[in-house]
Design an enzyme around this catalytic site. Structure first.
Site, PDB file in Angstrom:
ATOM      1  N   ASP A   1     -12.741  -5.245  -8.647  1.00 33.20           N
ATOM      2  CA  ASP A   1     -13.913  -4.584  -8.053  1.00 33.20           C
ATOM      3  C   ASP A   1     -15.179  -5.445  -8.021  1.00 33.20           C
ATOM      4  OD1 ASP A   1     -12.124  -2.547  -8.093  1.00 33.20           O
ATOM      5  OD2 ASP A   1     -13.407  -1.136  -9.181  1.00 33.20           O
TER       6      ASP A   1
ATOM      7  N   ASP B   1      -5.342   3.459  -4.022  1.00 34.46           N
ATOM      8  CA  ASP B   1      -5.644   2.668  -5.218  1.00 34.46           C
ATOM      9  C   ASP B   1      -4.386   2.410  -6.062  1.00 34.46           C
ATOM     10  OD1 ASP B   1      -7.301   1.344  -7.038  1.00 34.46           O
ATOM     11  OD2 ASP B   1      -8.802   2.925  -7.026  1.00 34.46           O
TER      12      ASP B   1
ATOM     13  N   GLU C   1      -4.819  -2.635  -4.071  1.00 34.47           N
ATOM     14  CA  GLU C   1      -3.937  -3.040  -5.170  1.00 34.47           C
ATOM     15  C   GLU C   1      -4.564  -4.191  -5.952  1.00 34.47           C
ATOM     16  OE1 GLU C   1      -0.590  -5.855  -6.355  1.00 34.47           O
ATOM     17  OE2 GLU C   1      -2.153  -6.053  -4.817  1.00 34.47           O
ATOM     18  N   TRP C   2      -5.810  -4.546  -5.562  1.00 33.87           N
ATOM     19  CA  TRP C   2      -6.635  -5.551  -6.241  1.00 33.87           C
ATOM     20  C   TRP C   2      -6.092  -6.976  -6.109  1.00 33.87           C
ATOM     21  CZ3 TRP C   2      -5.275  -2.096 -10.857  1.00 33.87           C
ATOM     22  CH2 TRP C   2      -5.831  -0.825 -10.701  1.00 33.87           C
ATOM     23  N   GLY C   3      -5.091  -7.159  -5.234  1.00 36.25           N
ATOM     24  CA  GLY C   3      -4.565  -8.508  -5.027  1.00 36.25           C
ATOM     25  C   GLY C   3      -3.577  -8.970  -6.079  1.00 36.25           C
TER      26      GLY C   3
HETATM   27  C1  GLA Z   1     -10.732   1.225  -8.483  1.00 39.80           C
HETATM   28  C2  GLA Z   1     -11.005   0.664  -7.084  1.00 39.80           C
HETATM   29  C3  GLA Z   1     -12.459   0.921  -6.731  1.00 39.80           C
HETATM   30  C4  GLA Z   1     -12.752   2.404  -6.777  1.00 39.80           C
HETATM   31  C5  GLA Z   1     -12.400   2.967  -8.139  1.00 39.80           C
HETATM   32  C6  GLA Z   1     -12.459   4.485  -8.167  1.00 39.80           C
HETATM   33  O1  GLA Z   1     -11.435   0.544  -9.460  1.00 39.80           O
HETATM   34  O2  GLA Z   1     -10.715  -0.696  -7.054  1.00 39.80           O
HETATM   35  O3  GLA Z   1     -12.766   0.393  -5.455  1.00 39.80           O
HETATM   36  O4  GLA Z   1     -12.009   3.053  -5.762  1.00 39.80           O
HETATM   37  O5  GLA Z   1     -11.080   2.601  -8.524  1.00 39.80           O
HETATM   38  O6  GLA Z   1     -12.120   5.001  -9.414  1.00 39.80           O
END
Ligand code: GLA
Length: 392
Positions: A215, A158, A191-193
């Protein structure tokens, strides 16, 4: 020779090293990919967040077997955030929370492996995980060694508490540390892009898949918003470099079954990881039917590894298509609006080669049909019609 080996390792290439007669190591591209098709399995986060323990993981592994999901391809059992104790041990190692995981991670991994499944774990390329537990930034080597010793097969890594340090170098350090263990471990970059890992650095640091978005939540608005963000990314994915629009919400209760069928169909078409995020110990018949749709799983897992893409956007009606390696095309007619609408497309537009007739298989009903080239179906509100079409 040592220098050649480390240069290859640093570059993060998934290659084999062959030592030639003269003693020099050369890289070949003969090594088979660790993830030839998108990963399938289960992850604890979407349904359970921090409410996890070893009993849940054991029972989920057992459920993957008893529901038939393992045999359909769902083999990864992945723990997410909140498995750690609040402090590292005296040796600087991460320790599992002794209340939640009294038997330790090795025993848990053994339980999972004994059932023909793989064990995944989670950390963050930051000073703490998103939920505030100790994480792996500047502890990459010791943590990767622990994961390998425990028998971990998959690391979701993450991006929380990253101190503003550049993503590529933070992820490269863990990629390197994982390879140094000698154990094949899938490296899932979460890394969420933000820094567009699909454009190159994700694969360079040894990632096998990378999140393209923030997310998912268990709502229609959430997954369709993530879907829209996948447009244009199809050229960047393939074996060992999958785009990850986040895990499935199927069966978590926030949507209706036909909405979950739409979510599942489009995730299958996108070559997204099919990582279930629901409670598999208490799964309804309808949810099982969605997750076990073999025809759509086959679309997702096709060995050609070509990601589907949007071929038409008429506002509330869309047409998506994915080229299959046998010359067929998987098509999703998607109605995002509130009433039933006829959606039509033609064979050429979805990428089918010219033919006098086409065989059409409905991937939800199993019904077969033929067409001279026009694909047309009434699609109910907030639903899809998913088909696979072969030139006859
Ligand atoms: C981030 C990630 C999620 C999850 C949470 C856990 O938000 O993007 O997929 O793993 O952390 O805290």
């Amino acid at each position: 020779m040592r220098r050649s080996i480390s240069a290859v390792a640093v570059a993060g290439l998934l290659t084999a090293l062959i030592v030639t007669g003269s003693g020099t190591a050369v890289a070949t591209s003969a090594a088979s990919p660790l993830l030839p098709s998108p990963p399938m399995g289960w992850n604890s986060w979407n349904r359970f967040a921090c409410d996890i323990d070893e009993r849940l993981v054991r029972q989920t592994a057992d459920a993957l077997v008893s529901t038939g999901m393992r045999d359909a391809g769902y083999t990864h059992v992945n723990l997410d955030d909140c498995w750690m104790a609040r402090e590292r041990d005296a040796g600087g190692r991460l320790v599992p929370d002794p209340q939640k995981f009294p038997s330790g991670m090795r025993a848990l991994a053994d339980h999972v492996h004994e059932r023909g499944l793989k064990f995944g774990i989670y950390s963050s390329a930051g000073t703490a995980t998103c939920a505030g537990y100790p994480a792996s930034l500047d502890h990459e080597e010791v943590d990767a060694r622990s994961f390998a010793e425990w028998g971990v097969d998959y690391l979701k890594y993450d991006n929380c508490h990253n101190e503003g340090r550049p993503a590529a170098s933070r992820y490269a350090k863990m990629g390197q540390a994982l390879r140094a263990t000698g154990r094949p471990i899938v490296f899932s970059i979460c890394e969420w892009g933000d820094q567009r890992p699909w454009e190159g650095w994700g694969a360079e640091v040894g990632g096998h898949l990378w999140r393209t978005t923030h997310d998912i939540r268990d709502t229609w608005a959430s997954w369709t918003d993530l879907l829209d963000q996948q447009v244009g990314l199809e050229g960047y994915s393939g074996p060992d470099r999958w785009n990850d629009p986040d895990m499935l919400e199927v069966g978590n209760g926030g949507m209706l079954d036909h909405e979950y069928r739409a979510h599942f169909s489009l995730w299958a078409l996108l070559n997204a990881p099919l990582i279930a995020g629901n409670d598999l110990r208490a799964v309804s018949g309808a949810t099982k039917q969605i997750l076990l749709n073999r025809a759509l799983i086959a679309v997702n897992q096709d060995w050609g590894g070509k990601q589907g893409h949007r071929v038409r956007d008429d506002g509330e009606q869309e047409v998506w298509a994915k080229p299959m390696s046998d010359g067929s095309v998987a098509v999703v007619l998607f109605n995002r609006g509130p009433g039933t609408v006829d959606i039509a497309a033609n064979a050429a537009e979805v990428g089918l080669s010219a033919a006098g007739r086409y065989r059409v298989l409905d991937l939800w009903s199993g019904r077969e049909d033929t067409t001279a080239g026009e694909l047309r179906a009434p699609v109910p509100a907030y639903s899809v019609v998913a088909q696979r079409i072969w030139p006859a």
